[in-house]
Design a protein around this motif. Structure first.
Motif, mmCIF file in Angstrom:
data_model
loop_
_atom_site.group_PDB
_atom_site.id
_atom_site.type_symbol
_atom_site.label_atom_id
_atom_site.label_comp_id
_atom_site.label_asym_id
_atom_site.label_seq_id
_atom_site.Cartn_x
_atom_site.Cartn_y
_atom_site.Cartn_z
ATOM 1 N N SER A 93 -0.929 -8.027 2.521
ATOM 2 C CA SER A 93 -1.267 -8.317 1.122
ATOM 3 C C SER A 93 -0.860 -9.731 0.729
ATOM 4 N N SER A 160 8.540 -0.909 -1.789
ATOM 5 C CA SER A 160 7.284 -0.614 -2.474
ATOM 6 C C SER A 160 6.192 -1.530 -1.951
ATOM 7 N N THR A 161 4.960 -1.123 -2.160
ATOM 8 C CA THR A 161 3.826 -1.925 -1.705
ATOM 9 C C THR A 161 2.625 -1.635 -2.580
ATOM 10 N N ASN A 162 1.572 -2.384 -2.360
ATOM 11 C CA ASN A 162 0.319 -2.184 -3.076
ATOM 12 C C ASN A 162 -0.768 -1.923 -2.052
ATOM 13 N N TYR A 165 -5.502 -3.983 -1.421
ATOM 14 C CA TYR A 165 -5.513 -5.410 -1.094
ATOM 15 C C TYR A 165 -6.682 -5.675 -0.142
#
Length: 224
Positions: A93, A160-162, A165
């Motif tokens: 990302s 945490s992550t998203n 992407y």
């Protein structure tokens, strides 16, 4: 004529295992239909969690069910694989590496495999109760490391992550939960096939033999 006769002698007819194809088809249909039936509230999140836990359970069955090895450290490989996967997502990302989301499960699988080779080389030197205690020690070792290296493990808060992407693949952004479920279901199906195929290999059969009668396996020349 002789060559043709020898060729025909070596050829054998093996009928298709229709029962096996039927079971695998039903399994695939259940994975596809499940989110359409259970679509209320947090059902999709629960189904996604079930998919990951099923992989965990089937992998543990390879040890205990197929090999008769009681391990207390199986969560190490699943957990470390998950941490490497989420770090790969964050790097992707940020644009530091190329890693589409649909390939991220492979990162976790490869990381778990590498740690399995590393720790397995140590733990499988012994068997029975000693093996179980060594795996328990590995768990405590990794747990202590998780507190010593918060940069990698994130401490008490985790990482945490998203997941949204990169460019969408065929319009799939993995934002909606149902898209995440089908990604998990796809890799669950592939992992199940891989683990079943392993049980049909000579190595898989020898593992069954070691589980049933290790002394007899040693007599026929295998290092249990």
């Amino acid at each position: 004529m002789r060559s043709a006769a020898m060729t025909s002698k070596n050829l054998t007819f093996k009928p298709a295992n229709l029962g096996r194809w039927f079971i695998w088809t039903i399994y695939a249909v259940i994975l596809i239909v499940a989110p359409l039936v259970f679509n209320k509230g947090a059902s999709l999140s629960v189904l996604s969690t079930m998919g990951t836990v099923i992989i965990f359970g089937l992998a543990y069955n390879m040890l205990l069910g197929q090999g008769g090895m009681l391990s207390f450290g199986h969560a190490v490989y699943s957990g470390l694989g998950a941490f490497f996967a989420i770090h790969a997502m964050n790097l992707a990302s940020a644009g530091k590496i190329w890693m589409p989301l649909w390939l991220v499960p492979l990162v976790g699988a490869i990381a778990g495999m590498l740690f399995g080779i590393l720790f397995g080389y140590v733990t499988t030197k012994k068997s029975g109760t000693t093996f179980s205690m060594i795996t328990l020690g590995i768990v405590e070792l990794v747990f202590s490391a998780s507190l010593m290296f918060p940069e990698f493990f994130g401490g008490e808060g985790g990482i945490s992550t998203n997941r949204v992407y990169g460019q969408p693949l065929f319009g799939i952004t993995f934002g909606p939960q149902i898209q995440v479920y089908y990604l998990i279901a796809f890799w669950l199906f592939i992992a199940t096939i891989g683990m079943y195929a392993f049980t049909q290999t000579p190595l898989g059969r020898i593992i069954n033999a070691v589980r049933d009668n290790p002394e007899r396996v040693e007599f026929i020349g295998y290092d249990t």
